[in-house]
Every structure is written in structure tokens, then in C-alpha cells.
Write a protein that holds these residues in place. Structure first.
Motif, PDB file in Angstrom:
ATOM      1  N   UNK A 162       0.840  -1.198   0.000  1.00  0.00           N
ATOM      2  CA  UNK A 162       0.000   0.000   0.000  1.00  0.00           C
ATOM      3  C   UNK A 162       0.875   1.248   0.000  1.00  0.00           C
ATOM      4  N   UNK A 163       1.831   1.296   0.931  1.00  0.00           N
ATOM      5  CA  UNK A 163       2.678   2.476   1.075  1.00  0.00           C
ATOM      6  C   UNK A 163       3.505   2.727  -0.188  1.00  0.00           C
ATOM      7  N   UNK A 164       3.961   1.670  -0.807  1.00  0.00           N
ATOM      8  CA  UNK A 164       4.790   1.804  -2.006  1.00  0.00           C
ATOM      9  C   UNK A 164       3.974   2.214  -3.229  1.00  0.00           C
ATOM     10  N   UNK A 165       2.647   2.056  -3.157  1.00  0.00           N
ATOM     11  CA  UNK A 165       1.776   2.315  -4.316  1.00  0.00           C
ATOM     12  C   UNK A 165       1.067   3.663  -4.254  1.00  0.00           C
ATOM     13  N   UNK A 166       1.280   4.419  -3.161  1.00  0.00           N
ATOM     14  CA  UNK A 166       0.529   5.661  -2.978  1.00  0.00           C
ATOM     15  C   UNK A 166       0.913   6.717  -4.016  1.00  0.00           C
ATOM     16  N   UNK A 167      -0.111   7.362  -4.587  1.00  0.00           N
ATOM     17  CA  UNK A 167       0.100   8.445  -5.546  1.00  0.00           C
ATOM     18  C   UNK A 167      -0.943   9.526  -5.280  1.00  0.00           C
ATOM     19  N   UNK A 168      -0.506  10.774  -5.326  1.00  0.00           N
ATOM     20  CA  UNK A 168      -1.406  11.929  -5.247  1.00  0.00           C
ATOM     21  C   UNK A 168      -1.105  12.804  -6.462  1.00  0.00           C
ATOM     22  N   UNK A 169      -2.021  12.850  -7.423  1.00  0.00           N
ATOM     23  CA  UNK A 169      -1.749  13.579  -8.667  1.00  0.00           C
ATOM     24  C   UNK A 169      -1.633  15.090  -8.443  1.00  0.00           C
ATOM     25  N   UNK A 170      -2.147  15.594  -7.324  1.00  0.00           N
ATOM     26  CA  UNK A 170      -2.041  17.035  -7.054  1.00  0.00           C
ATOM     27  C   UNK A 170      -0.606  17.448  -6.735  1.00  0.00           C
ATOM     28  N   UNK A 171       0.243  16.482  -6.431  1.00  0.00           N
ATOM     29  CA  UNK A 171       1.662  16.798  -6.223  1.00  0.00           C
ATOM     30  C   UNK A 171       2.280  17.419  -7.475  1.00  0.00           C
ATOM     31  N   UNK A 172       1.735  17.096  -8.648  1.00  0.00           N
ATOM     32  CA  UNK A 172       2.293  17.636  -9.898  1.00  0.00           C
ATOM     33  C   UNK A 172       2.230  19.162  -9.926  1.00  0.00           C
TER      34      UNK A 172
END
Length: 282
Positions: free
Chosen positions: A205-215
Motif C-alpha cells: 500500500x505504502x509503495x503504491x501511494x500516488x497523489x496527482x495534485x503533487x504535480x
């Protein structure tokens, strides 16, 4: 009456489209954490709102004040109230501190006046105030879709976290206005993340986290990237910005590592917390 209201983080955040009215369509996994504000509600001769933090407005622009107004109008409540907010959740941080306060007011007045509202009814009232408010009547781990109001309860996630809020202010409106959907290279695999949650595979789970707003936000505020790197250096299984930022969290297997990371970050960031996930809302 005193209500404890928790903060939230986003274990993933994807933007999958945009409505005609300008609202973005989201697919995100939300999680309540053991970082709490406390909201005290008492009857009063006039409407008053107070807060221990000077950067929180104490007028109608406060979402908790508007929650009182909505409840008074909907249920013909003639009393006025003093709303005292003990603010421990960082302000304008991507942790939904305002939304959880609004949920606390709705739940508090429901209990105070024995309105016997169901969770779904409270969610419906909360949605009029903000897209994050309904989540706090569920809490725990949820898939949120639509503008954030379509909630599906997931298995509980249990882990240690370090949460850090750098001393910058991020405009959520600015982030969404500057998000270019066609330029997002990496989206979270939400279905796979849910599988990891269901199988209690915290590492994956931790390795798969993505937040597109970081872009958008990380480009404007490189300190967010620096905090993520420090968390990973100190043993985080994964690190992510929450919401539109600027708060960053790291997931830790070992609380001792989390405490070491906390102590390192406290060298130059005031608002850093070691907390755990929880399976409740307001």
C-alpha cells in the motif's frame, strides 16, 4: 457538549475528470488519523465562535459557524450557541480541519436536540457545506468518489504515521486550477491499492501511494519533496502529500523509526506529529 474530531489524510488521490460546473471528479482513499480538534457546543444568548489559533476566522466565514446556521434553519432551532474550537490540526494543511469541525457541529446538534438523524442524513447536510464533510460521519478507511461525497467503507488500515506541515499556505483553488489532466504521467492504481488494504499489505500500500495534485504543489513548493525524502531516509515505507497540501505524511512499520523521523523534522518544522490511523469519525 464536547466532540473530538479527527484529521484525515489521503492514501491516494486521483482526478479522473471534470464536471460541467467546474468541480473535479475524484477517486481517492481517505483515512482518519489520531490527530484531533475538540469542539465544545453550549447554548448562548448570541452566536459566538472562538478558537485558540489566531489564523482561524471566528465569524461566518468559519465552516463550523455555517454548519450551525444550516442546522438552525433546517430544524427550526431557535437557540443560539457558543462554539469553542480547540484547534490542534494544522490550518489550511490538506488535513480537512475545517470539514471535521463542521461534522462535529452537525453531530453535536443532532445529539443535543435528539434529532435522531441517520449517518446518511448527516452526510447529506454536510455535503452542502463541503465535499470532505460527509466522510467524517464514516471515518476509518474509505474510497471516496464523485467530488468526494460517494463513500465506500474499506477494511481498516492500521499503521504508524509521521505527519508534517511546513510553514507555507497552499490555495486548493490554485492547485485545481493549475492541474493539467492530460499531463499527469502517473495515476494511482486505486483498485490494486484497495486489494492491498483488503489483504492488510501495508508495505505494498505504502509503495503504491500516488497523489496527482503533487504535480502542481511540489513544483511550487520544493520543501514538500524534501520532507518526503527525509521521511524515506528515516525508514518510511512510503510518503505522500495529503490533499492539495502542503502536509506530508509517511507510513512507518516501526514506531521507533517514526519518532526518529519526527525528531529530525522538528529541527526545522514546528508542526510535526507522530500518530496512528483510527477507524472512527466524529
Amino acid at each position: 457538549m464536547i466532540i473530538e474530531c479527527p484529521a484525515k489524510i489521503n492514501l491516494s488521490l486521483d482526478v479522473v475528470g471534470k464536471r460541467e460546473d467546474g468541480y473535479h471528479l475524484l477517486q481517492m482513499i481517505m483515512q482518519t488519523i489520531a490527530l484531533y480538534d475538540r469542539v465544545k457546543i453550549t447554548k448562548n444568548n448570541e452566536m459566538v465562535i472562538t478558537c485558540n489559533k489566531i489564523d482561524v476566522p471566528c465569524d461566518r466565514s468559519n465552516i463550523a459557524y455555517r454548519a450551525v446556521e444550516v442546522m438552525k434553519e433546517k430544524f427550526n432551532i431557535e437557540d443560539n450557541f457558543k462554539i469553542e474550537i480547540e484547534k490542534n490540526i494544522p490550518v489550511a494543511a490538506g488535513l480537512a480541519g475545517g470539514s471535521t469541525n463542521a461534522a462535529a457541529v452537525i453531530k453535536g446538534l443532532n445529539d443535543m436536540y435528539s434529532l435522531n438523524l441517520s449517518i446518511d442524513q448527516m452526510k447529506e447536510i454536510g455535503l452542502k457545506l463541503g465535499a470532505d464533510v460527509p466522510f467524517f460521519f464514516e471515518g476509518g478507511t474509505c474510497l471516496a468518489e464523485g467530488i468526494g461525497e460517494k463513500l465506500t467503507k474499506l477494511n481498516d488500515v492500521s499503521c504508524h504515521l509521521v505527519v508534517a506541515k511546513p510553514p507555507i499556505n497552499v490555495s486548493t483553488k490554485y492547485v485545481y486550477q493549475n492541474l493539467k489532466l492530460d499531463e499527469i504521467a502517473v495515476h494511482p492504481d486505486t483498485k490494486r491499492i484497495i486489494q492491498y488494504i483488503n489483504s492488510n499489505d501495508i508495505r505494498s500500500l505504502a509503495e503504491s501511494m500516488v497523489n496527482v495534485l503533487e504535480t502542481v504543489t511540489v513544483r511550487e513548493y520544493p520543501v514538500i519533496f524534501e520532507i518526503k525524502n527525509i521521511m524515506m531516509e528515516f525508514g518510511a515505507l512510503g510518503s505522500l502529500m495529503s490533499g492539495s497540501g502542503p502536509s506530508v505524511f509517511g507510513i512507518f512499520e516501526d514506531k521507533a523509526d517514526a519518532l526518529k523521523c519526527h525528531n529530525r523534522l522538528r529541527d526545522y518544522i514546528k508542526e510535526v506529529f507522530v500518530v496512528s490511523t483510527i477507524n472512527r469519525g466524529v
